[in-house]
Design a protein around this motif. Structure first.
Motif, PDB file in Angstrom:
ATOM      1  N   GLN A  37       1.113  -1.554   0.056  1.00  0.00           N
ATOM      2  CA  GLN A  37       0.348  -0.267   0.066  1.00  0.00           C
ATOM      3  C   GLN A  37       0.436   1.039   0.377  1.00  0.00           C
ATOM      4  O   GLN A  37       1.930   1.060   0.745  1.00  0.00           O
ATOM      5  N   ASP A  38       0.673   2.246  -0.540  1.00  0.00           N
ATOM      6  CA  ASP A  38       1.230   3.533  -0.569  1.00  0.00           C
ATOM      7  C   ASP A  38       0.883   4.300   0.731  1.00  0.00           C
ATOM      8  O   ASP A  38       0.048   3.942   1.294  1.00  0.00           O
ATOM      9  N   VAL A  39       2.106   4.455   0.992  1.00  0.00           N
ATOM     10  CA  VAL A  39       1.388   5.262   2.133  1.00  0.00           C
ATOM     11  C   VAL A  39       2.032   6.698   2.042  1.00  0.00           C
ATOM     12  O   VAL A  39       3.351   6.607   0.981  1.00  0.00           O
ATOM     13  N   PRO A  40       1.708   7.877   2.649  1.00  0.00           N
ATOM     14  CA  PRO A  40       1.919   9.598   2.593  1.00  0.00           C
ATOM     15  C   PRO A  40       3.441   9.312   3.194  1.00  0.00           C
ATOM     16  O   PRO A  40       3.608   9.013   4.201  1.00  0.00           O
ATOM     17  N   THR A  41       4.017   9.737   2.505  1.00  0.00           N
ATOM     18  CA  THR A  41       5.623  10.619   3.080  1.00  0.00           C
ATOM     19  C   THR A  41       6.148  11.593   2.343  1.00  0.00           C
ATOM     20  O   THR A  41       5.124  12.251   2.345  1.00  0.00           O
ATOM     21  N   LYS A  42       7.576  11.973   3.030  1.00  0.00           N
ATOM     22  CA  LYS A  42       8.168  13.884   3.586  1.00  0.00           C
ATOM     23  C   LYS A  42       9.731  13.734   2.764  1.00  0.00           C
ATOM     24  O   LYS A  42       9.752  12.527   3.373  1.00  0.00           O
ATOM     25  N   LEU A  43       9.995  14.269   1.689  1.00  0.00           N
ATOM     26  CA  LEU A  43      11.541  14.222   1.639  1.00  0.00           C
ATOM     27  C   LEU A  43      11.422  15.983   2.678  1.00  0.00           C
ATOM     28  O   LEU A  43      11.131  16.491   1.477  1.00  0.00           O
ATOM     29  N   VAL A  44      12.631  15.577   3.210  1.00  0.00           N
ATOM     30  CA  VAL A  44      13.255  16.337   3.839  1.00  0.00           C
ATOM     31  C   VAL A  44      14.001  17.614   3.000  1.00  0.00           C
ATOM     32  O   VAL A  44      13.550  19.291   2.323  1.00  0.00           O
ATOM     33  N   VAL A  81      13.499   8.186   7.509  1.00  0.00           N
ATOM     34  CA  VAL A  81      12.184   8.329   6.742  1.00  0.00           C
ATOM     35  C   VAL A  81      11.331   8.310   7.858  1.00  0.00           C
ATOM     36  O   VAL A  81      11.266   8.070   8.960  1.00  0.00           O
ATOM     37  N   GLN A  82       9.922   8.184   7.600  1.00  0.00           N
ATOM     38  CA  GLN A  82       9.218   9.138   8.439  1.00  0.00           C
ATOM     39  C   GLN A  82       7.729   8.400   7.980  1.00  0.00           C
ATOM     40  O   GLN A  82       7.756   8.703   6.449  1.00  0.00           O
ATOM     41  N   THR A  83       6.808   7.623   8.557  1.00  0.00           N
ATOM     42  CA  THR A  83       5.530   7.002   7.593  1.00  0.00           C
ATOM     43  C   THR A  83       4.703   7.662   8.683  1.00  0.00           C
ATOM     44  O   THR A  83       4.388   8.090   9.878  1.00  0.00           O
ATOM     45  N   ALA A  84       3.778   8.191   7.519  1.00  0.00           N
ATOM     46  CA  ALA A  84       2.341   8.016   8.078  1.00  0.00           C
ATOM     47  C   ALA A  84       0.791   7.397   7.455  1.00  0.00           C
ATOM     48  O   ALA A  84       0.864   6.893   6.629  1.00  0.00           O
ATOM     49  N   VAL A  85      -0.125   7.139   8.119  1.00  0.00           N
ATOM     50  CA  VAL A  85      -1.197   6.515   8.541  1.00  0.00           C
ATOM     51  C   VAL A  85      -2.286   7.229   8.866  1.00  0.00           C
ATOM     52  O   VAL A  85      -2.459   7.524   9.761  1.00  0.00           O
ATOM     53  N   LYS A  86      -2.980   7.259   7.057  1.00  0.00           N
ATOM     54  CA  LYS A  86      -4.589   7.994   7.500  1.00  0.00           C
ATOM     55  C   LYS A  86      -5.910   7.229   8.729  1.00  0.00           C
ATOM     56  O   LYS A  86      -5.631   5.870   8.533  1.00  0.00           O
ATOM     57  N   TRP A  88      11.159   9.442  13.359  1.00  0.00           N
ATOM     58  CA  TRP A  88      11.877   9.598  12.244  1.00  0.00           C
ATOM     59  C   TRP A  88      13.073   8.094  12.655  1.00  0.00           C
ATOM     60  O   TRP A  88      12.582   8.187  13.327  1.00  0.00           O
ATOM     61  N   SER A  89      13.273   7.602  11.648  1.00  0.00           N
ATOM     62  CA  SER A  89      13.700   6.513  11.759  1.00  0.00           C
ATOM     63  C   SER A  89      15.478   7.038  12.064  1.00  0.00           C
ATOM     64  O   SER A  89      15.242   7.954  12.135  1.00  0.00           O
ATOM     65  N   GLU A  90      15.940   5.240  12.312  1.00  0.00           N
ATOM     66  CA  GLU A  90      17.490   5.779  12.390  1.00  0.00           C
ATOM     67  C   GLU A  90      17.724   6.516  10.735  1.00  0.00           C
ATOM     68  O   GLU A  90      17.392   5.973   9.856  1.00  0.00           O
ATOM     69  N   THR A  91      19.215   7.288  10.720  1.00  0.00           N
ATOM     70  CA  THR A  91      19.959   8.446   9.743  1.00  0.00           C
ATOM     71  C   THR A  91      20.539   6.708   9.124  1.00  0.00           C
ATOM     72  O   THR A  91      21.517   6.155  10.094  1.00  0.00           O
ATOM     73  N   VAL A  92      20.411   6.550   7.927  1.00  0.00           N
ATOM     74  CA  VAL A  92      21.374   5.594   6.993  1.00  0.00           C
ATOM     75  C   VAL A  92      22.275   6.290   6.303  1.00  0.00           C
ATOM     76  O   VAL A  92      22.052   7.629   5.840  1.00  0.00           O
ATOM     77  N   GLU A  93      23.835   6.529   5.860  1.00  0.00           N
ATOM     78  CA  GLU A  93      24.534   7.369   5.679  1.00  0.00           C
ATOM     79  C   GLU A  93      25.191   6.363   4.882  1.00  0.00           C
ATOM     80  O   GLU A  93      25.571   5.050   4.636  1.00  0.00           O
ATOM     81  N   PHE A  94      25.459   6.615   3.499  1.00  0.00           N
ATOM     82  CA  PHE A  94      26.060   5.684   2.730  1.00  0.00           C
ATOM     83  C   PHE A  94      26.831   6.828   1.093  1.00  0.00           C
ATOM     84  O   PHE A  94      26.156   7.576   1.524  1.00  0.00           O
ATOM     85  N   CYS A  95      28.460   6.532   0.658  1.00  0.00           N
ATOM     86  CA  CYS A  95      28.490   6.595  -0.433  1.00  0.00           C
ATOM     87  C   CYS A  95      27.856   5.511  -1.574  1.00  0.00           C
ATOM     88  O   CYS A  95      27.978   4.923  -1.676  1.00  0.00           O
ATOM     89  N   THR A  96      27.617   6.913  -2.804  1.00  0.00           N
ATOM     90  CA  THR A  96      27.456   5.856  -3.923  1.00  0.00           C
ATOM     91  C   THR A  96      28.936   5.618  -4.236  1.00  0.00           C
ATOM     92  O   THR A  96      30.161   6.552  -4.583  1.00  0.00           O
ATOM     93  N   GLY A  97      28.737   4.841  -5.509  1.00  0.00           N
ATOM     94  CA  GLY A  97      30.532   4.829  -5.917  1.00  0.00           C
ATOM     95  C   GLY A  97      30.069   5.219  -7.465  1.00  0.00           C
ATOM     96  O   GLY A  97      29.055   5.670  -8.081  1.00  0.00           O
TER      97      GLY A  97
END
Length: 81
Positions: free
Chosen positions: A2-9, A35-40, A51-60
């Protein structure tokens, strides 16, 4: 699923907003994602998570053949969703 409303900071999109499509990431770039989720609810209001734990990564850097393999896998997964 199911699609969940989300918010891009980064875009400061107000809820309710469902983020669809692709996120294009630049090569050799560091990213931090949380990420943060919202349920209607039945009253029309949204129950928003913390907010979820922050994941840090670097693209190659990817070779064209690796990008083609990734695209093929993504299309197969998207077809099953």
């Amino acid at each position: 699923p199911q699609d969940v409303p989300t918010k891009l900071v980064a875009k400061a999109v107000p809820l309710p907003m469902t983020v669809r499509g692709h996120w294009f990431l630049s090569p050799r770039t560091e990213y931090s994602v949380a990420v943060q989720t919202a349920v209607k609810q039945s009253d029309g209001e949204y129950l928003v998570s913390g907010w979820s734990e922050t994941v840090e990564f670097c693209t190659g850097d990817y070779a064209k053949e690796h990008l083609a393999q990734l695209q093929e896998k993504a299309e197969l997964i998207a077809g099953r969703m």
